[in-house]
Design an enzyme around this catalytic site. Structure first.
Site, mmCIF file in Angstrom:
data_model
loop_
_atom_site.group_PDB
_atom_site.id
_atom_site.type_symbol
_atom_site.label_atom_id
_atom_site.label_comp_id
_atom_site.label_asym_id
_atom_site.label_seq_id
_atom_site.Cartn_x
_atom_site.Cartn_y
_atom_site.Cartn_z
ATOM 1 N N ASP A 43 -5.940 -2.714 -3.288
ATOM 2 C CA ASP A 43 -7.298 -3.231 -3.467
ATOM 3 C C ASP A 43 -7.343 -4.256 -4.600
ATOM 4 O OD1 ASP A 43 -8.189 -1.624 -1.438
ATOM 5 O OD2 ASP A 43 -9.111 -0.109 -2.738
ATOM 6 N N ASN B 255 0.824 -1.213 0.000
ATOM 7 C CA ASN B 255 0.000 0.000 0.000
ATOM 8 C C ASN B 255 0.857 1.263 0.000
ATOM 9 O OD1 ASN B 255 -2.627 -1.008 -0.125
ATOM 10 N ND2 ASN B 255 -2.763 -1.300 2.092
ATOM 11 N N GLU C 261 -6.725 -6.941 5.292
ATOM 12 C CA GLU C 261 -6.145 -7.983 4.439
ATOM 13 C C GLU C 261 -6.252 -9.359 5.086
ATOM 14 O OE1 GLU C 261 -2.585 -6.170 6.715
ATOM 15 O OE2 GLU C 261 -4.555 -5.550 5.976
#
Length: 300
Positions: free
Chosen positions: A172, A163, A198
């Protein structure tokens, strides 16, 4: 065909009683212009039950009784009441059809709301709420029928780095692709859901601890060997998994846990096993196995 609901049975019985009473009055008072109009009211029982099939059934009964009543009245007054009965039939058909359309649209709307309530918006699999409800249900079934039941809990390794380096949209996309890779290895009876972030869980009915460990290892290997290309970026991913079986949490006869308590106990065990997998190098499977010294055992 679905079985009758309790509401359908109750309001259906009330509708039949009302229908019988109105038919008796109609056949006895056939020359009364108001007698056949009462059949329209029995449709209300179908509406109260919110049942399309009950509404259609009561509507058909009303139409049949209206027509039969016409032939039972004296011939010399049939011309007087025929228009009234025609209007009653038209009214019953109109209300039945419009009610059926309305309830169909309402059911479709309710189904959409339900899917939104139980589905993870990003991945399309079960969300946390639906997952925990199904979790407790599967535990109850396993206890009732004395069958095995296991769960897998896994987390994406170093996902925060993904990320931070590539952005949340890329993250995503990886979550979606991870879901698809894992789903290919699941049976029709297995249920996969996103617990949060996650972190994912797989419910495995009729599966022993050894079977769950084997499934977890296949999923781990499939993720490791997959190339995740998201927005032109080719990224390699791994996951760490924790596994536990229901029977490992029911061995103590002094404490009898209910479904909710067992789900919490199993989740805590799988979560602890998963974080041990992360502490021992990531990209591996660790199973919860109660013993005198240790509660977890790393799979080979």
């Amino acid at each position: 065909m679905q079985s009758l609901t309790s509401h359908e049975l109750i309001f259906g019985a009330l509708g039949l009683v009302a229908y019988s009473f109105f038919a008796y009055l109609d056949f006895r008072l056939g020359n009364d212009v108001v007698s056949s109009i009462s059949y329209i009211s029995i449709l209300g029982f179908g509406l109260l039950a919110r049942s399309r099939r009950l509404t259609v059934l009561l509507g058909l009964l009303g139409i049949v009784a209206t027509i039969i009543g016409y032939y039972l009245i004296p011939a010399d007054i049939q011309d007087i009441t025929v228009t009234n009965r025609q209007l009653v039939v038209i009214a019953i058909m109109t209300i039945t059809i419009t009610s059926h359309i309305y309830m169909t649209k309402q059911q479709e709307f309710d189904d959409r709301l339900y899917r939104i309530a139980v589905t993870d918006e990003l991945t399309g699999i079960a969300n946390r709420r639906a997952l925990m409800q199904e979790f407790e249900k599967r535990i109850s079934e396993a206890m009732r029928y004395n069958t095995s039941f296991s769960i897998l809990l896994f987390d994406l390794d170093n996902f925060k780095i993904i990320n931070d380096e590539y952005g949340h949209l890329t993250g995503d996309g990886i979550l979606v692709k991870i879901t698809r890779v894992c789903a290919r290895w699941l049976r029709a009876t297995d249920i996969m859901g996103r617990y949060g972030g996650e972190e994912f869980m797989v419910l495995c009915p009729n599966t022993s601890l050894e079977g769950a460990k084997a499934l977890a290892e296949r999923i781990r290997l499939a993720v490791e060997e997959s190339d995740f290309t998201v927005y032109g970026k080719n990224i390699k991913m791994t996951i760490s998994l924790g596994v536990t079986e229901l029977s490992n949490h029911m061995d103590n006869p002094s404490t009898k846990l209910n479904e909710i308590e067992l789900s919490h106990d199993m989740f805590d065990a799988a979560d602890s096993a998963m974080y041990r997998a992360k502490r021992t190098g990531r990209n591996c499977v660790v199973a919860f196995e109660p013993g005198p010294d240790s509660h977890q055992q790393k799979s080979v």
